[in-house]
Scaffold this active site. Structure first.
Site, PDB file in Angstrom:
ATOM      1  N   GLY A  10       0.839  -1.195   0.000  1.00  0.00           N
ATOM      2  CA  GLY A  10       0.000   0.000   0.000  1.00  0.00           C
ATOM      3  C   GLY A  10       0.872   1.242   0.000  1.00  0.00           C
ATOM      4  O   GLY A  10       0.597   2.217  -0.689  1.00  0.00           O
ATOM      5  N   GLU A  70       2.701   5.698   7.732  1.00  0.00           N
ATOM      6  CA  GLU A  70       4.075   5.799   7.209  1.00  0.00           C
ATOM      7  C   GLU A  70       4.860   6.910   7.901  1.00  0.00           C
ATOM      8  O   GLU A  70       6.068   6.784   8.108  1.00  0.00           O
ATOM      9  CB  GLU A  70       4.069   6.011   5.689  1.00  0.00           C
ATOM     10  CG  GLU A  70       3.287   4.965   4.885  1.00  0.00           C
ATOM     11  CD  GLU A  70       3.648   3.519   5.181  1.00  0.00           C
ATOM     12  OE1 GLU A  70       4.749   3.263   5.702  1.00  0.00           O
ATOM     13  OE2 GLU A  70       2.799   2.637   4.906  1.00  0.00           O
ATOM     14  N   HIS A  94       6.321   5.701  11.118  1.00  0.00           N
ATOM     15  CA  HIS A  94       7.545   4.918  10.926  1.00  0.00           C
ATOM     16  C   HIS A  94       8.796   5.803  10.863  1.00  0.00           C
ATOM     17  O   HIS A  94       9.903   5.318  11.092  1.00  0.00           O
ATOM     18  CB  HIS A  94       7.489   4.146   9.606  1.00  0.00           C
ATOM     19  CG  HIS A  94       6.727   2.854   9.654  1.00  0.00           C
ATOM     20  ND1 HIS A  94       6.873   1.926  10.652  1.00  0.00           N
ATOM     21  CD2 HIS A  94       5.840   2.316   8.769  1.00  0.00           C
ATOM     22  CE1 HIS A  94       6.089   0.879  10.387  1.00  0.00           C
ATOM     23  NE2 HIS A  94       5.460   1.092   9.248  1.00  0.00           N
ATOM     24  N   GLU A 138       5.486  -2.651  12.582  1.00  0.00           N
ATOM     25  CA  GLU A 138       4.180  -2.648  11.938  1.00  0.00           C
ATOM     26  C   GLU A 138       3.023  -2.614  12.931  1.00  0.00           C
ATOM     27  O   GLU A 138       2.014  -1.962  12.682  1.00  0.00           O
ATOM     28  CB  GLU A 138       4.058  -3.840  10.979  1.00  0.00           C
ATOM     29  CG  GLU A 138       5.096  -3.818   9.836  1.00  0.00           C
ATOM     30  CD  GLU A 138       5.089  -2.521   9.028  1.00  0.00           C
ATOM     31  OE1 GLU A 138       4.131  -1.731   9.159  1.00  0.00           O
ATOM     32  OE2 GLU A 138       6.046  -2.292   8.263  1.00  0.00           O
TER      33      GLU A 138
HETATM   34  N1  BES Z   1       6.574  -1.239   5.721  1.00  0.00           N
HETATM   35  C1  BES Z   1       5.322  -1.420   5.078  1.00  0.00           C
HETATM   36  C2  BES Z   1       5.436  -1.687   3.607  1.00  0.00           C
HETATM   37  C3  BES Z   1       5.721  -3.115   3.243  1.00  0.00           C
HETATM   38  C4  BES Z   1       4.706  -4.053   3.291  1.00  0.00           C
HETATM   39  C5  BES Z   1       6.970  -3.502   2.834  1.00  0.00           C
HETATM   40  C6  BES Z   1       4.968  -5.351   2.944  1.00  0.00           C
HETATM   41  C7  BES Z   1       7.243  -4.804   2.501  1.00  0.00           C
HETATM   42  C8  BES Z   1       6.228  -5.736   2.545  1.00  0.00           C
HETATM   43  C9  BES Z   1       4.454  -0.180   5.259  1.00  0.00           C
HETATM   44  O1  BES Z   1       4.751   0.594   6.365  1.00  0.00           O
HETATM   45  C10 BES Z   1       3.059  -0.680   5.463  1.00  0.00           C
HETATM   46  O2  BES Z   1       2.800  -1.265   6.473  1.00  0.00           O
HETATM   47  N2  BES Z   1       2.169  -0.477   4.507  1.00  0.00           N
HETATM   48  C11 BES Z   1       0.823  -0.990   4.564  1.00  0.00           C
HETATM   49  C12 BES Z   1      -0.176   0.110   4.670  1.00  0.00           C
HETATM   50  C13 BES Z   1      -0.476   0.454   6.090  1.00  0.00           C
HETATM   51  C14 BES Z   1      -1.404   1.634   6.198  1.00  0.00           C
HETATM   52  C15 BES Z   1      -1.053  -0.699   6.867  1.00  0.00           C
HETATM   53  C16 BES Z   1       0.577  -1.751   3.290  1.00  0.00           C
HETATM   54  O3  BES Z   1       1.382  -1.626   2.390  1.00  0.00           O
HETATM   55  O4  BES Z   1      -0.403  -2.472   3.223  1.00  0.00           O
HETATM   56 ZN    ZN Z   2       4.139  -0.154   8.168  1.00  0.00          ZN
END
Ligand code: BES
Ligand code: ZN
Length: 867
Positions: free
Chosen positions: A271, A308, A311, A330
């Site tokens: 996302g 984000e 983070h 996360e």
């Molecule tokens: N660090 C993650 C992105 C990520 C996800 C990298 C899977 C590698 C593998 C980012 O901070 C994240 O958690 N993104 C979420 C959205 C969030 C609002 C829950 C996502 O991508 O679904």
């Molecule tokens: Zn995240």
């Protein structure tokens, strides 16, 4: 996993402190040239250096130290370990040296490493931009590096780019000059980063517009959008500008970089990604078009921006030592994004929504015997990919919410500040956080929280009451592991459970707070004879509650009168439903309780109910109860359907808008004649240049017309799809297409998902959309099997593939299907989806058992309802 040899982290005899990295992408040949000068510390005399590298050709490797150059004599790649070993002609001297490498790679189309993404310019030209996605283990695809979160270093990035392109990286630009070698190129250098992990590095070369602002604490914020659409960045900019000072204040630590960019990438697997100072997003997670974006999309953008940006402190400034502690990143960000959105948009009542987006989903998965503890040993990149799941995110955020409630905001903030201050620019393990929060609160946090993060699952709290004595009542609470397949046999693991108990005298306040640290406990409450007792007010604790029949009976009037708060009404329904699914309550009894919700007006409560009814509808879709159940669902929703009606009122609140979308969707999918007719009328006008459907109602209308439509509807929907620019709108159509029921058309939807008209990032939604009904489920699963090799190749393992496997298998209800799924994956290995497959199999068999147990009684009861 047993065949794999044990995974080894990189040797520590040579470690980097700084990377001077130069990259030159070729946007026509889809390749890149790179060079890197890595300052390293040689700790022990050695003639070899091992680092991570995948799909990169290293053409030259020299070690420079004290004016001497030592050439490499051998470069050995170990692709299965994602490592390269450089052997040098002589021993490398202990102390500081420079490892200088020249290399080339491909700008791939797999949405990982340094990759290419396609876009069309406003004048209609097709082009590509070059972008990065490094988490978890793909920085090694862009340049050879020590690609482990604990091996932090500083980075000086230089990009050589076509002269008319935007070049971005984590830091601000320090110089930007014409290339001395080629008049068509520019050389853009960026300031040195703070010491950081490789997975947070990013660079982007492409064409973008932007809007910019400054937060009250002086950070320059830009939101980069596709060309010609910069106003679609306004909403995210507003959120970001409010959010940065909010976090600064919450953590009591300023944002550590001079600027932050948020940028929408047309092809993006996750996302969004929190690269330090350069956060990347899917278009749908960042862009808002005031006329065409739904309230749900805006809310999503706010949550993702909040996530984000959190983070930037929690994850980037302080980073987990190893992926075992990924949940720290996360889980925490998934909790605080709600705090932040609640601050920016109190009218969203976002904490109630947390229950359906995070809490109940986590409980659902974590009840399985194939779940895993929050902290889980991982080694190989496939295993790392696998833990970006509901346990790390949703159970993680839920246990932090429980802890925050337990120690209170003041102690929590104090502990957060201490943790971030003590470990900034360094790495941590879960215990470090517990220690800081323990010191701040004076409570045994490590002891309590370890029971939630080191063992999988959660308890069900059984509650019973002794006879009333005057104005007091003895309440007994007991804990045992909650298992999806019925009461635990044998001895149960134990948790340290913070339990609050409320009474109808003060429904929203705890009359008693205890930590249940043994199998059972009795508390004496001051409560009048006619008052009810409710455990877990606010639905804060990560556990299920099972009341004695009398105690449950006493709570039901509080649902009807709505004297119980929405979070409590939701919690009671959700717990009961889970108990029925696990064979610990009768499904008919739960349906009777659900009937008590006819007067309900709360969006989130209805969301939970509709999710549960969907689950039950799926279970009954192969039985004679199918239509009776649809009638039950539409009848239940009739009152709220009439209440929200089809037309928004002026100045209407956010939650009513969300509620209308939900209710129309439920009614439309179930074929309610008025909803179907209204949807058809509006869809026709919408597609033929007449009145546009309100953005909040579009997805429900598309689903309704397709679910009740034919080939003509389908063609019209496709035609409409092809005229749309806004990715959010395209995605709405893509997710809806599969609602069509005709098998030949379903097949067309499936084939369409793999055409050039659908981006790889969205294929999974299209296929997933087909699984919402019986006709589609079989076909989707067959399609996944038929196209397995191309799907596997498309996502090269990865979490999108796991998601696809999950949606196309977990809804089955028979042993026959379980065996089929099992057999298929015995033949076709999917290492990053191994656990998901086990979970799906468990779910299929649970469905089968549930149906065998309750189908007959459900049918009898539904028949009495229809009379
Ligand atoms: N660090 C993650 C992105 C990520 C996800 C990298 C899977 C590698 C593998 C980012 O901070 C994240 O958690 N993104 C979420 C959205 C969030 C609002 C829950 C996502 O991508 O679904
Ligand atoms: Zn995240």
């Amino acid at each position: 996993m047993s065949e794999k040899k044990p995974f080894e982290r990189l040797p520590k005899d040579v470690t980097p402190t700084n990377y001077k990295l130069q990259l030159q992408p070729d946007l026509e040949k889809f390749t890149f040239d790179g060079s890197v000068d890595i300052t390293v510390q040689v700790q022990y005399a050695t003639s070899q250096i091992t680092t991570n590298s995948v799909d990169i050709k290293i053409s030259k490797a020299v070690f420079k130290s004290g004016g001497k150059d030592i050439e490499s004599s051998e470069i050995t790649f170990k692709p299965e370990d994602e490592k390269v070993t450089l052997t040098f002609a002589s021993e490398l001297p202990v102390g500081e040296g420079h490892l200088c490498l020249e290399f080339t790679g491909e700008l791939n189309d797999k949405m990982k490493g340094f990759y290419r993404s396609n876009y069309t310019t406003p004048s209609g030209e097709k082009r590509v931009c070059a972008v990065t996605q490094f988490e978890a283990t793909d920085a090694r695809r862009a340049f050879p590096c020590w690609d482990e979160p604990a091996v932090k270093a500083t980075f000086d990035v230089t990009l050589v780019v076509p002269k008319d392109r935007v070049a971005l990286s984590n830091m601000n630009v320090t110089s930007d000059n014409a290339s001395p070698d080629n008049a068509d190129l520019r050389v853009v250098a960026f300031a040195q980063t703070p010491i950081m992990s490789t997975y947070l590095l990013a660079f982007i070369v492409g064409e973008f517009d932007y809007v910019e602002g400054k937060s009250s604490d002086g950070v320059l914020v830009r939101v980069y959008t596709p060309l010609g659409r910069k106003e679609q960045g306004d909403f995210a900019l507003e959120v970001a500008v409010k959010t940065l000072p909010f976090y600064k204040d919450y953590f009591n630590i300023g944002f550590p970089l001079p600027k932050i960019d948020l940028i929408a990438i047309p092809d993006f697997a996750a996302g969004a990604m929190e690269n330090w100072g350069l956060v990347t997003y899917r278009e749908t997670a960042l862009l808002v078009d005031p006329k065409n974006s739904s309230s749900a999309s805006k809310q999503w953008v706010a949550l993702v921006v909040g996530h984000e940006l959190a983070h930037q402190w929690f994850g980037n400034l302080v980073t987990m030592e190893w992926w075992t502690h990924l949940w720290l990143n996360e889980g925490f960000a998934s909790w605080i994004e709600y705090l932040c959105v609640d601050h920016c948009f109190p009218e969203y009542d976002i904490w109630t929504q947390f229950l359906t987006t995070d809490y109940t989903r986590a409980l659902g998965l974590d009840a399985l015997s194939t779940s895993h503890p929050i902290e889980v040993p991982v080694g190989h990149p496939d295993e790392v990919d696998e833990i970006f799941d509901l346990i790390s995110y949703c159970k993680g955020s839920s246990v932090i919410r429980m802890l925050h409630d337990f120690i209170g905001d003041a102690a929590f903030r104090k502990g957060m500040n201490a943790y971030l201050t003590k470990h900034k620019y360094k790495n941590t393990q879960t215990e470090d956080l517990w220690r800081a929060l323990g010191e701040a609160s004076g409570k045994p946090i490590e002891e309590i929280m370890s029971s939630w993060t080191k063992q999988m699952g959660f308890p069900v709290i059984k509650v019973s009451a002794a006879a009333q004595e005057g104005n007091s009542r003895k309440i007994t609470i007991e804990q045992a592991k909650f298992c999806a397949d019925g009461p635990i046999s044998g001895e149960s693991p134990q948790w340290m459970v913070p339990v609050s108990i409320a009474t109808s005298a003060k429904p929203n306040e705890a009359a008693s707070k205890v930590v249940l640290d043994k199998p059972s406990l009795t508390v004496t409450l001051d409560v009048e004879p006619n008052q009810w007792v409710k455990v877990n007010p606010g639905t804060m604790g990560f556990y299920r509650v099972q009341y004695s029949p009398e105690m449950l009976e006493a709570l039901l009037p509080g649902i009807r009168s709505q004297e119980l708060a929405p979070r409590d009404r939701l919690g009671i329904e959700s717990d009961l439903f889970a108990l029925a699914k696990a064979g610990q309550a009768s499904t008919v009894d739960v349906l009777k309780v659900i009937e008590a919700f006819v007067n309900e007006k709360n969006y989130t409560v209805w969301t939970e109910i509709s999710t549960n009814l969907y689950t039950l509808g799926n279970l009954l879709s192969n039985t004679e109860s199918k239509d009776l159940f649809k009638a039950f669902a539409t009848k239940l929703f009739t009152q709220v359907y009439e209440h929200v009606s089809w037309n928004p009122k002026d100045g209407e609140d956010h939650l009513t808008a969300l509620l209308r979308g939900l209710v129309v969707r439920v009614m439309g999918k179930n074929g309610h004649p008025h909803a179907v007719e209204e949807a058809r009328k509006r869809f026709k006008a919408h597609c033929s240049g007449g009145e546009k459907i309100h953005a909040d109602l579009r997805a429900p209308v598309y689903v309704t017309v397709l679910a009740n439509g034919n080939e003509e509807t389908f063609e019209e929907m496709l035609k409409y799809f092809r005229t749309q620019e806004l990715h959010e709108e395209k995605e709405r159509v893509l997710r809806s297409l599969g609602s069509i029921k005709d098998p030949a058309l379903i097949q067309r939807v499936l084939e369409f998902s793999l055409t050039d008209e659908v981006r790889s990032q969205d294929t999974v939604f299209v296929i997933g959309g087909v699984t919402g009904h019986k006709e589609g489920k079989e076909l989707a699963w067959k399609f996944v099997q038929d196209k397995w090799s191309s799907l596997h190749e498309r996502y090269s393992g990865g979490f999108l593939l796991s998601r696809l496997v999950q949606t196309t298998t977990e809804g089955f209800v028979s042993e026959e299907k379980a065996l089929e799924v099992e057999a298929f994956f015995k033949e076709h290995k999917a290492p990053a989806a191994e656990r998901t497959i086990k979970q799906s199999l468990e779910n299929i068999r649970l469905n089968k058992a549930w149906l065998a147990r309750d189908a007959a009684s459900i049918h009898q009861w539904l028949k009495t309802k229809a009379e």
